[in-house]
Enzyme design. Structure first.
Site, PDB file in Angstrom:
ATOM      1  N   HIS A  38       3.242  17.736   0.346  1.00  0.00           N
ATOM      2  CA  HIS A  38       2.998  17.953   1.783  1.00  0.00           C
ATOM      3  C   HIS A  38       4.257  17.722   2.608  1.00  0.00           C
ATOM      4  O   HIS A  38       4.211  17.042   3.641  1.00  0.00           O
ATOM      5  CB  HIS A  38       1.911  17.010   2.347  1.00  0.00           C
ATOM      6  CG  HIS A  38       0.715  16.838   1.483  1.00  0.00           C
ATOM      7  ND1 HIS A  38      -0.080  15.723   1.531  1.00  0.00           N
ATOM      8  CD2 HIS A  38       0.160  17.638   0.583  1.00  0.00           C
ATOM      9  CE1 HIS A  38      -1.067  15.844   0.667  1.00  0.00           C
ATOM     10  NE2 HIS A  38      -0.934  17.002   0.094  1.00  0.00           N
ATOM     11  N   GLU A  86      -9.034  12.883  -2.223  1.00  0.00           N
ATOM     12  CA  GLU A  86      -7.939  13.858  -2.082  1.00  0.00           C
ATOM     13  C   GLU A  86      -7.708  14.553  -3.429  1.00  0.00           C
ATOM     14  O   GLU A  86      -7.863  13.961  -4.503  1.00  0.00           O
ATOM     15  CB  GLU A  86      -6.651  13.189  -1.578  1.00  0.00           C
ATOM     16  CG  GLU A  86      -5.628  14.247  -1.197  1.00  0.00           C
ATOM     17  CD  GLU A  86      -4.438  13.733  -0.378  1.00  0.00           C
ATOM     18  OE1 GLU A  86      -4.266  12.519  -0.217  1.00  0.00           O
ATOM     19  OE2 GLU A  86      -3.667  14.599   0.087  1.00  0.00           O
ATOM     20  N   TYR A 111       7.465   5.988  -0.510  1.00  0.00           N
ATOM     21  CA  TYR A 111       6.035   6.329  -0.495  1.00  0.00           C
ATOM     22  C   TYR A 111       5.363   5.730   0.751  1.00  0.00           C
ATOM     23  O   TYR A 111       4.615   6.400   1.455  1.00  0.00           O
ATOM     24  CB  TYR A 111       5.434   5.773  -1.781  1.00  0.00           C
ATOM     25  CG  TYR A 111       3.981   6.032  -2.028  1.00  0.00           C
ATOM     26  CD1 TYR A 111       3.569   7.077  -2.860  1.00  0.00           C
ATOM     27  CD2 TYR A 111       2.993   5.219  -1.487  1.00  0.00           C
ATOM     28  CE1 TYR A 111       2.231   7.289  -3.136  1.00  0.00           C
ATOM     29  CE2 TYR A 111       1.655   5.429  -1.747  1.00  0.00           C
ATOM     30  CZ  TYR A 111       1.274   6.471  -2.580  1.00  0.00           C
ATOM     31  OH  TYR A 111      -0.060   6.682  -2.846  1.00  0.00           O
ATOM     32  N   ASP A 151      -5.411  15.485  -5.336  1.00  0.00           N
ATOM     33  CA  ASP A 151      -4.545  15.032  -6.435  1.00  0.00           C
ATOM     34  C   ASP A 151      -5.301  14.087  -7.372  1.00  0.00           C
ATOM     35  O   ASP A 151      -4.856  13.834  -8.484  1.00  0.00           O
ATOM     36  CB  ASP A 151      -3.232  14.397  -5.934  1.00  0.00           C
ATOM     37  CG  ASP A 151      -3.419  13.385  -4.823  1.00  0.00           C
ATOM     38  OD1 ASP A 151      -4.429  13.436  -4.115  1.00  0.00           O
ATOM     39  OD2 ASP A 151      -2.521  12.538  -4.652  1.00  0.00           O
ATOM     40  N   HIS A 178      -5.873   6.145   1.719  1.00  0.00           N
ATOM     41  CA  HIS A 178      -5.095   6.979   2.599  1.00  0.00           C
ATOM     42  C   HIS A 178      -5.947   7.890   3.478  1.00  0.00           C
ATOM     43  O   HIS A 178      -5.495   8.416   4.484  1.00  0.00           O
ATOM     44  CB  HIS A 178      -4.150   7.777   1.676  1.00  0.00           C
ATOM     45  CG  HIS A 178      -3.515   8.986   2.134  1.00  0.00           C
ATOM     46  ND1 HIS A 178      -3.549  10.172   1.455  1.00  0.00           N
ATOM     47  CD2 HIS A 178      -2.786   9.195   3.245  1.00  0.00           C
ATOM     48  CE1 HIS A 178      -2.859  11.070   2.099  1.00  0.00           C
ATOM     49  NE2 HIS A 178      -2.379  10.527   3.181  1.00  0.00           N
ATOM     50  N   ASP A 236      -4.521   5.006  -3.644  1.00  0.00           N
ATOM     51  CA  ASP A 236      -3.172   5.396  -3.199  1.00  0.00           C
ATOM     52  C   ASP A 236      -2.283   4.195  -2.847  1.00  0.00           C
ATOM     53  O   ASP A 236      -1.058   4.283  -2.908  1.00  0.00           O
ATOM     54  CB  ASP A 236      -3.276   6.273  -1.943  1.00  0.00           C
ATOM     55  CG  ASP A 236      -3.481   7.747  -2.269  1.00  0.00           C
ATOM     56  OD1 ASP A 236      -3.230   8.157  -3.413  1.00  0.00           O
ATOM     57  OD2 ASP A 236      -3.878   8.493  -1.360  1.00  0.00           O
ATOM     58  N   HIS A 259     -11.040   7.919  -4.430  1.00  0.00           N
ATOM     59  CA  HIS A 259     -10.383   8.731  -3.399  1.00  0.00           C
ATOM     60  C   HIS A 259     -10.613  10.211  -3.700  1.00  0.00           C
ATOM     61  O   HIS A 259     -10.450  10.649  -4.833  1.00  0.00           O
ATOM     62  CB  HIS A 259      -8.885   8.400  -3.396  1.00  0.00           C
ATOM     63  CG  HIS A 259      -8.098   9.050  -2.308  1.00  0.00           C
ATOM     64  ND1 HIS A 259      -8.657   9.563  -1.162  1.00  0.00           N
ATOM     65  CD2 HIS A 259      -6.755   9.266  -2.199  1.00  0.00           C
ATOM     66  CE1 HIS A 259      -7.697  10.062  -0.398  1.00  0.00           C
ATOM     67  NE2 HIS A 259      -6.539   9.905  -0.996  1.00  0.00           N
ATOM     68  N   HIS A 295      -0.817   6.293  -8.329  1.00  0.00           N
ATOM     69  CA  HIS A 295       0.466   6.983  -8.535  1.00  0.00           C
ATOM     70  C   HIS A 295       1.502   5.964  -9.017  1.00  0.00           C
ATOM     71  O   HIS A 295       1.602   4.869  -8.459  1.00  0.00           O
ATOM     72  CB  HIS A 295       1.005   7.586  -7.230  1.00  0.00           C
ATOM     73  CG  HIS A 295       0.137   8.654  -6.633  1.00  0.00           C
ATOM     74  ND1 HIS A 295       0.017   9.917  -7.161  1.00  0.00           N
ATOM     75  CD2 HIS A 295      -0.651   8.644  -5.533  1.00  0.00           C
ATOM     76  CE1 HIS A 295      -0.799  10.641  -6.411  1.00  0.00           C
ATOM     77  NE2 HIS A 295      -1.228   9.885  -5.413  1.00  0.00           N
TER      78      HIS A 295
HETATM   79 FE1  FEO Z   1      -4.298  10.485  -0.760  1.00  0.00          FE
HETATM   80 FE2  FEO Z   1      -2.823  10.403  -3.895  1.00  0.00          FE
HETATM   81  O1  FEO Z   1      -3.967  11.012  -2.529  1.00  0.00           O
END
Ligand code: FEO
Length: 395
Positions: free
Chosen positions: A24, A80, A192, A82, A145, A164, A78, A225
């Site tokens: 993004h 999202e 990050y 990913d 997030h 996240d 989460h 991550h």
């Molecule tokens: Fe908010 Fe790693 O996604």
């Protein structure tokens, strides 16, 4: 890669993405990981999945441990994509007895996948489930997030699966903080934070206070991550305290673009003024030679943001507009600002830059400096003076 045991019968089963470079608009120069975790117990639970395109990695790791069809629960910390891109296919394969998610997660799952028939089990902060020998305690972490985000805490192992939060975009074959260079690890974690979580700093503060008050014992943090914090989870908790307070260092950034080097000469003169006034940490960041996300990492602990642009078509240079639009969304706090720029005839850039600073709530410490065409020794003195004024305002 292989499934990695992070605690007895608890495994990393995620995927490495060595080749992505853009998240993004955030330059992830060393790729990323999509971490997922499996707890084998009387009930077996999978925590999050991976991005679409990486299902085979997830399955490869799961097959080393269990037939995926034997997984009982999926926990969606989460939504999202990913972390949930492979969720529909994994649900199809696993046919889980239950899918645990937060109330906002339930809403987000319905809005993303349009599957009201999935076996949702909505959980709130403080709710627990037993897997057998292990318990999972859920903690909603809205806006870390997304509104749906939550942590899963395993008290018997003092393990926090943190979604996240506390992550880094960094693809590595190593899985733990003690296996990599600590400076590089913290640099990735800072980038990050600056590019993903900075605007949610008030939420981070609140969460950290709640975690402290609850007396939660944590000896491992497993984010979605990057590397798992095994050696010293306190280091990343302390860093999040610091970053979320947005306490600046005595550091000045001169973020600029230039057309025929006139504004660049002004930038150097501003830097001289800062140095003469005793500010030792001064960085010149050309907006077309530094990625917006690397500039944001520098912004994280900077006190002064001094913006420079020549006037282009009655406006600022497009790369400056890019950086400033991105920066505004991330809501940096506790800064002071100033603006400068050269111009040929109309000269609106300094006004526009000043307005951008104002819109971010960054006070201007002095009137902006405009120089027509090429600066001369005499006119550059105004830029040196601007640097001096900013330095005084930084203290
Ligand atoms: Fe908010 Fe790693 O996604």
């Amino acid at each position: 890669m292989k499934a990695t045991e992070i605690k007895p019968d608890i495994f990393w089963v995620g995927a490495l993405d060595w080749n992505s470079r853009d998240f993004h608009g955030y330059l992830i120069e060393k790729g990323t990981t999509y971490n997922a975790y499996l707890i084998r117990d009387d009930k077996t639970a999978l925590f999050d999945t991976v991005r679409q395109g990486f299902k085979s990695d997830l399955l490869h790791h799961l097959h080393q441990l269990i037939e995926p069809e034997k997984i009982d629960y999926i926990v969606v910390n989460h939504v999202e994509l990913d972390h949930s891109g492979c969720l529909p296919e994994m649900i199809e394969l696993i046919k889980p007895e239950k899918i645990f998610c937060s109330p906002m997660g339930h809403k987000a799952l319905l809005e993303h996948f349009h599957r009201p028939d999935w076996p949702y089990e909505v959980v709130k902060t403080g709710d627990t489930i037993s897997l057998g020998r292990r318990t999972v305690k859920f903690i909603e972490t809205r806006m870390l997030h997304w509104p749906d985000s939550m942590f899963s805490y395993i008290p018997e192992e003092k393990l926090l699966i943190s979604s996240d939060a506390f992550g880094q975009h960094w693809a590595t074959s190593e899985r733990f903080d003690d296996e990599v260079d600590p400076g590089e690890l913290m640099a990735h974690a800072a980038k990050y934070y600056a590019n993903i979580l900075l605007l949610f700093s008030p939420n981070v503060q609140k969460l950290l206070a709640e975690v402290e008050a609850s007396g939660l014992e944590i000896d491992m943090i497993a984010p979605d991550h990057g590397l798992i914090w095994r050696r010293n989870p306190g280091a990343i908790l302390e860093a999040y305290q610091r970053w979320s307070r947005q306490e600046p260092k005595e550091k000045a950034l001169i973020i600029y673009d230039t057309m025929w080097h006139s504004t660049e000469k002004m930038a150097n003169a501003v830097a001289s003024g800062l140095l003469e006034e005793g500010i030792n940490s001064v960085k010149l960041l050309h907006a077309r030679k530094n990625h917006r996300s690397d500039i944001m990492t520098e912004v994280l602990d900077a006190k002064a943001l001094i913006l420079g642009s020549p006037t282009l078509n009655n406006n600022i240079m497009p790369a400056m507009a890019d950086v400033l639009t991105y920066m505004k969304g991330l809501r940096p706090k506790n800064k002071v600002g100033a603006a400068f720029g050269s111009y040929g005839w109309s000269g609106e850039a300094v006004k526009h830059l000043s307005e951008r600073l104002d819109a971010m709530g960054i006070p201007l410490v002095a009137e902006g400096v405009r120089i027509k065409n090429v600066p001369a020794h005499e006119t550059l003195k105004d830029c040196v003076e601007l640097g001096r004024a900013v330095a005084r305002a930084m203290r």
